[in-house]
Design an enzyme around this catalytic site. Structure first.
Site, PDB file in Angstrom:
ATOM      1  N   HIS A 173      -2.810  -8.516  -1.138  1.00 25.87           N
ATOM      2  CA  HIS A 173      -2.358  -9.291  -2.287  1.00 25.87           C
ATOM      3  C   HIS A 173      -3.371  -9.294  -3.427  1.00 25.87           C
ATOM      4  CE1 HIS A 173       0.178 -11.901  -4.485  1.00 25.87           C
ATOM      5  NE2 HIS A 173       0.692 -12.568  -3.483  1.00 25.87           N
ATOM      6  N   ASP A 179      14.498   4.301  -4.020  1.00 25.90           N
ATOM      7  CA  ASP A 179      15.439   5.374  -3.675  1.00 25.90           C
ATOM      8  C   ASP A 179      14.660   6.677  -3.521  1.00 25.90           C
ATOM      9  OD1 ASP A 179      17.432   7.269  -3.474  1.00 25.90           O
ATOM     10  OD2 ASP A 179      18.341   6.836  -5.424  1.00 25.90           O
TER      11      ASP A 179
END
Length: 433
Positions: free
Chosen positions: A148, A379
């Site tokens: 993070h 994708d």
């Protein structure tokens, strides 16, 4: 869920032209330093046909050549400050298999069993790890982990979209910027807001705070599906309870509703104080805006009230608190924080309140909205995922909000709660009182 590791290796950035220097570093910004010191994991699932592991690996290497921080390591500069070494040491790439169909493993949900679908988050020096798990039905599950300190949700989702673009042999766009000089303090610094006890606390109090014992076995991450019909009714009912000129947002209404139901399920005393910690993205709130900034650029709103008022007042009361506190975290607030973090926080030896060691947030909640991040746009050339979800994070009171993959305006909410409180939560989570 038994998963077999077939291969585990380190892969490094792939450069089309000359390779850059590997002796440079980039500093952690003040926003990186106040977030959680932990790795975050997410899970994607794809139906067949899917690209080969080799194609996905090459796409990752190309994406890392643009997002070099993820291929680096944490280190120190000449002043002893923590930095990201741009040394291209690479990320861990794991190939795995499962001897069953994905349908047999369904439903995928944040639970201890899902941890086998991504590399461990503990004792890791790599800033990114990826695991590709192939099921015998041809389905592919990708587990992705990242530290993070390197990036927040928007930056992480941008990197993942870029990974897909590179795999499809499409130019990566937009190109990220990590120009931390924009976070320089004003001269003179101006503290227009109180930041101590919100983003920061004293080091003495932090040392005296009690870290929760391991209670993972007592916590369950429960998934709730809110239909667009329910959300519209909640919004209409909440907004009708107040005589002001515009309705509350769906987000404000849903967080208000969840805050009340979780508080009721916990059985807290009416005199106790409770707050909601709500992440606020600074990219569009700062002036000028910084839309393509790569890193962390988040502060928090802290609507606060008593348990008695939260439960006895209508849901519009909580929605108004949330609305007002979110509105306060504007350009002026971010600029005030930048001055405070660069100057006063250092002088007063303060530490961040974002403590990744805590497992119990009660009487408070922590809300992370991923509603506007393009996580579903990863994708690789054969279509977008049909499942996306956070991994198992047993931190009581932690909430993730995601858009449903069906794209009809419904939402998926993941709520971590003590098992003993779950029945009451289920009883009231769909009630429009």
């Amino acid at each position: 869920m038994k998963v077999k590791t077939e291969c585990s290796k380190i892969i490094k950035p792939f450069y089309e032209g000359n390779s850059p220097s590997t002796t440079n570093h980039t500093p952690l910004s003040i926003f990186d330093k106040i977030t959680y010191d932990t790795h975050i994991a997410v899970i994607y699932a794809y139906r067949p046909p899917t690209p080969s592991n080799e194609a996905i690996e090459l796409g990752l290497q190309k994406a890392l050549s643009v997002y070099r921080e993820f291929a680096g390591r944490f280190g120190k500069d000449e002043n002893g400050d923590q930095v990201i070494l741009l040394n291209d040491e690479g990320v861990r790439f794991v190939e795995a298999s499962a001897d069953w169909t994905l349908h047999e493993a369904m439903p995928l949900k944040p639970s201890p069993s899902i941890l086998s679908l991504h590399p461990s988050l503990h004792g890791v020096e790599e800033l990114v790890q990826v695991q590709l798990t192939r099921f015998k039905c041809g389905s592919l599950v990708i587990g992705y982990t990242a530290h993070h300190y390197v990036a927040d949700g928007e930056s992480t989702s941008s990197f993942l979209v870029a990974w897909g673009q590179a795999t499809r042999e499409v130019d990566i766009s937009p190109i990220p910027s990590r120009e931390t000089s924009i976070f320089a303090p004003r001269d003179p610094p101006t503290y227009d807001f109180e930041h101590n006890k919100l983003e920061y606390t004293s080091r003495i109090k932090e040392k005296c705070s009690i870290t929760n014992n391991d209670v993972s076995d007592e916590i369950m991450v429960h998934k709730v599906h809110f239909t667009s019909e329910f959300l519209n009714k909640l919004k209409a009912k909440t907004s009708s309870q107040d005589l002001w000129d515009k309705p509350y947002t769906t987000f404000e209404c849903l967080v208000a509703h969840l805050w009340r139901v979780i508080t009721k399920a916990r059985g807290l005393g009416g005199h106790e104080t409770t707050h909601a910690r709500i992440s606020i993205n600074g990219r569009t709130r700062l002036s000028p805006k910084v839309p393509n900034y790569f890193g962390n650029l988040v502060l928090w709103a802290f609507p606060t009230t008593t348990v008695r008022d939260l439960l006895n007042q209508p849901v519009s009361y909580a929605a108004q608190l949330i609305h007002d506190e979110i509105a306060k975290v504007n350009n002026d607030y971010f600029k005030s924080f930048i001055d405070f973090a660069n100057c006063k926080a250092k002088d007063d030896d303060l530490v961040t309140t974002a403590d990744s060691r805590k497992q119990i947030l009660s009487p408070n909640i922590d809300v992370d909205s991923w509603l506007r991040f393009p996580f579903y746009d990863l994708d690789f050339g054969t279509g977008c995922p049909f499942i996306f979800l956070p991994s198992y994070m047993p931190i009581e009171g932690l909430i993730f909000l995601l858009p449903s993959y069906v794209g009809d305006g419904s939402m998926e909410v993941f709520v971590a709660m003590f098992k003993d409180n779950l029945d009451v939560f289920k009883e009231f989570c769909y009630c429009l009182d």
